[in-house]
Design a protein around this motif. Structure first.
Motif, PDB file in Angstrom:
ATOM      1  N   ARG A 139     -11.913  -1.336 -11.797  1.00  0.00           N
ATOM      2  CA  ARG A 139     -10.753  -2.159 -12.026  1.00  0.00           C
ATOM      3  C   ARG A 139      -9.627  -1.503 -12.876  1.00  0.00           C
ATOM      4  O   ARG A 139      -8.793  -1.891 -13.138  1.00  0.00           O
ATOM      5  CB  ARG A 139     -11.170  -3.272 -13.001  1.00  0.00           C
ATOM      6  N   VAL A 140      -9.797  -0.046 -12.821  1.00  0.00           N
ATOM      7  CA  VAL A 140      -8.602   0.850 -13.381  1.00  0.00           C
ATOM      8  C   VAL A 140      -7.428   0.704 -12.687  1.00  0.00           C
ATOM      9  O   VAL A 140      -6.356   0.788 -13.330  1.00  0.00           O
ATOM     10  CB  VAL A 140      -9.200   2.372 -13.249  1.00  0.00           C
ATOM     11  N   HIS A 141      -7.452   0.676 -11.423  1.00  0.00           N
ATOM     12  CA  HIS A 141      -6.153   0.264 -10.542  1.00  0.00           C
ATOM     13  C   HIS A 141      -5.634  -0.958 -10.919  1.00  0.00           C
ATOM     14  O   HIS A 141      -4.365  -1.240 -10.622  1.00  0.00           O
ATOM     15  CB  HIS A 141      -6.378   0.421  -9.080  1.00  0.00           C
ATOM     16  N   GLU A 142      -6.296  -1.818 -11.500  1.00  0.00           N
ATOM     17  CA  GLU A 142      -5.506  -3.168 -11.832  1.00  0.00           C
ATOM     18  C   GLU A 142      -4.572  -2.999 -13.495  1.00  0.00           C
ATOM     19  O   GLU A 142      -3.951  -3.952 -13.927  1.00  0.00           O
ATOM     20  CB  GLU A 142      -6.463  -4.257 -12.191  1.00  0.00           C
ATOM     21  N   GLN A 143      -4.861  -1.975 -14.126  1.00  0.00           N
ATOM     22  CA  GLN A 143      -4.073  -1.913 -15.409  1.00  0.00           C
ATOM     23  C   GLN A 143      -2.575  -1.549 -15.250  1.00  0.00           C
ATOM     24  O   GLN A 143      -2.202  -0.833 -14.280  1.00  0.00           O
ATOM     25  CB  GLN A 143      -4.526  -0.722 -16.062  1.00  0.00           C
ATOM     26  N   GLU A 144      -1.907  -2.459 -16.299  1.00  0.00           N
ATOM     27  CA  GLU A 144      -0.495  -2.144 -16.314  1.00  0.00           C
ATOM     28  C   GLU A 144      -0.146  -0.683 -16.563  1.00  0.00           C
ATOM     29  O   GLU A 144      -0.830  -0.207 -17.525  1.00  0.00           O
ATOM     30  CB  GLU A 144       0.051  -2.938 -17.426  1.00  0.00           C
ATOM     31  N   GLY A 145       0.714  -0.234 -15.637  1.00  0.00           N
ATOM     32  CA  GLY A 145       1.048   1.269 -16.169  1.00  0.00           C
ATOM     33  C   GLY A 145       0.193   2.260 -15.008  1.00  0.00           C
ATOM     34  O   GLY A 145       0.563   3.349 -15.008  1.00  0.00           O
TER      35      GLY A 145
END
Length: 156
Positions: A139-145
């Motif tokens: 889910r890293v790609h879902e993080q803001e930024g």
């Protein structure tokens, strides 16, 4: 891309990778050997590239494929390019893959112990922690930024 008719294929864009050049500058193609006797014509009008294929003067559907080539201008020297988000994405994806491989390596023997019903309570808890970590990595790609700022999950 789509097939408009027998031997007529339309290309509507390059997915933003490069702009379409004028038809008389920079176009090329390669045919699969199974279709090497076919003749290819290219036309470009109003943002639509039309590829017309004939064989023996008759419209001909390719049996395998055609590879289109577009000549693009040389890139400026690397030091003149601004940092690229694509480079950041690739770097993050490589790091995620590396961390995922470490997690998979840790999970495998713990899952084996569960599968053969020999896992201890500590192994069960450790397995759950590693699986939570692996989910967080996915889910890293879902993080803001993303991809410039990453709050990396902590490995168990």
């Amino acid at each position: 891309c789509y097939r408009k008719d027998v031997g007529v294929y339309c290309v509507t864009g390059t997915q933003g990778m490069v702009p379409f050049p004028p038809l008389d500058q920079g176009w090329g193609y390669g045919l699969h050997p199974a279709d090497s006797s076919a003749e290819v014509g290219l036309s470009f009008d109003d943002g639509l590239l039309t590829v017309t294929v004939t064989k023996g003067g008759e419209p001909y559907d390719l049996t395998v494929m055609i590879t289109l080539h577009i000549l693009v201008p040389d890139l400026p020297p690397q030091e003149e390019l601004p940092p690229s988000a694509i480079d950041s994405v690739e770097a993050v994806q490589a790091q995620v893959a590396h961390l995922r491989a470490e997690a998979d390596y840790a999970i495998a023997p713990l899952q084996d112990a569960v599968d053969i019903e020999e896992a201890t309570e500590v192994e069960l808890a450790t397995l759950k922690a590693w699986k939570k970590y692996r989910v967080a990595l996915s889910r890293v790609h879902e993080q803001e930024g993303y991809p410039l700022t990453i709050d990396w999950p902590a490995a168990p």
